[in-house]
Design an enzyme around this catalytic site. Structure first.
Site, PDB file in Angstrom:
ATOM      1  NE  ARG A  42     -10.791   8.890  -5.784  1.00 47.65           N
ATOM      2  CZ  ARG A  42     -10.621   8.045  -4.762  1.00 47.65           C
ATOM      3  NH1 ARG A  42     -10.214   8.443  -3.721  1.00 47.65           N
ATOM      4  NH2 ARG A  42     -10.980   6.592  -5.147  1.00 47.65           N
ATOM      5  N   GLY A  43     -10.978  12.171  -9.113  1.00 48.61           N
ATOM      6  CA  GLY A  43     -11.320  12.130 -10.574  1.00 48.61           C
ATOM      7  C   GLY A  43     -12.788  11.388 -10.434  1.00 48.61           C
ATOM      8  CD  GLU A  44     -12.742   6.424  -7.902  1.00 49.84           C
ATOM      9  OE1 GLU A  44     -13.519   6.124  -6.982  1.00 49.84           O
ATOM     10  OE2 GLU A  44     -11.744   5.637  -8.501  1.00 49.84           O
ATOM     11  CG  ASP A  45     -15.495  11.924  -5.374  1.00 50.33           C
ATOM     12  OD1 ASP A  45     -15.880  10.813  -5.403  1.00 50.33           O
ATOM     13  OD2 ASP A  45     -14.851  12.049  -4.261  1.00 50.33           O
ATOM     14  CB  THR A  46     -15.370  16.797  -8.975  1.00 52.84           C
ATOM     15  OG1 THR A  46     -13.778  16.626  -8.935  1.00 52.84           O
ATOM     16  CG2 THR A  46     -15.632  16.534  -7.574  1.00 52.84           C
ATOM     17  NE  ARG A  47     -10.674  12.373 -14.685  1.00 51.38           N
ATOM     18  CZ  ARG A  47      -9.584  12.932 -14.267  1.00 51.38           C
ATOM     19  NH1 ARG A  47      -8.995  13.894 -15.189  1.00 51.38           N
ATOM     20  NH2 ARG A  47      -8.616  12.331 -13.677  1.00 51.38           N
ATOM     21  N   GLY A  75       4.478   8.885 -21.149  1.00 47.62           N
ATOM     22  CA  GLY A  75       5.350   8.165 -20.915  1.00 47.62           C
ATOM     23  C   GLY A  75       6.341   8.990 -19.721  1.00 47.62           C
ATOM     24  CD  GLU A 109      -3.048  15.567  -7.224  1.00 51.54           C
ATOM     25  OE1 GLU A 109      -3.839  16.677  -6.931  1.00 51.54           O
ATOM     26  OE2 GLU A 109      -2.950  15.237  -8.331  1.00 51.54           O
TER      27      GLU A 109
END
Length: 183
Positions: A42-47, A75, A109
């Site tokens: 989850r990008g918001e949590d751990t990116r 694209g 995913e």
């Protein structure tokens, strides 16, 4: 964690002799994949924290990693590219964080990762980052709250919710790394 890959997964060329002595659910030596590892997070949590450090460590050791912000061709259809990334990876690392289950993208995913795991025997390595494996298995605590919020917000079909629950339960039961109260 990086040493685990090198030793147990045989992903780097320097460990090629190790592969001869190991048994895997599939033949990793003959399995030609574009990526060694697919990162699901989850990008918001751990990116900007754990995931970026893990990516850097794996990459610096010569492990080819699929990470969405780097490997998604501009694209192209994001969903299809993520599925291809999963299919073209030897191992999937799923970084479960407190809001992972609040993302439809993450759960889709995970469903693809678990499908490839069940059908083709691919390795899944869960990392429980700030959540206990039982929270993932049973969709409880803040992890479960994020899941319930997603269901209320996005109104998935009954079959989708059931599939996500099964995949979370199964993935939460795989031995992985538990990082509670860690930086």
């Amino acid at each position: 964690m990086v040493l685990w890959f090198a030793k147990h997964a045989g992903l780097t060329r320097s460990y090629e002799p190790f592969l001869v002595d190991c048994e895997y659910p599939f033949d990793m030596k003959s399995s030609v994949k574009k990526y060694d590892v697919f990162l699901s997070f989850r990008g918001e949590d751990t990116r900007a924290s754990f995931t970026s450090h893990l990516f850097s460590s794996l990459s610096s050791d010569g492990i080819v990693v699929f990470k969405d912000d780097i490997d998604l061709p501009r694209g192209n259809n994001i969903s299809l590219e993520l599925q291809r990334g999963i299919e073209n990876s030897t191992i999937s690392i799923v970084i479960f964080s407190k809001d992972y289950a609040g993302s439809r993208w993450c759960l889709n995913e995970l469903s693809k990762i678990m499908e490839v795991h069940r059908v083709q025997g691919r390795v899944v390595l869960p990392v429980f980052y700030g959540v206990d494996p039982s929270e993932v298995r049973n969709q409880i605590s803040s992890f479960g709250e994020a899941f319930q919020d997603l269901i209320q917000r996005s109104l998935p079909t009954h079959d989708q919710v059931l599939r996500w629950r099964i995949d979370l339960h199964e993935a939460g039961g795989i031995a992985g790394f538990v990082l509670l109260n860690s930086r």
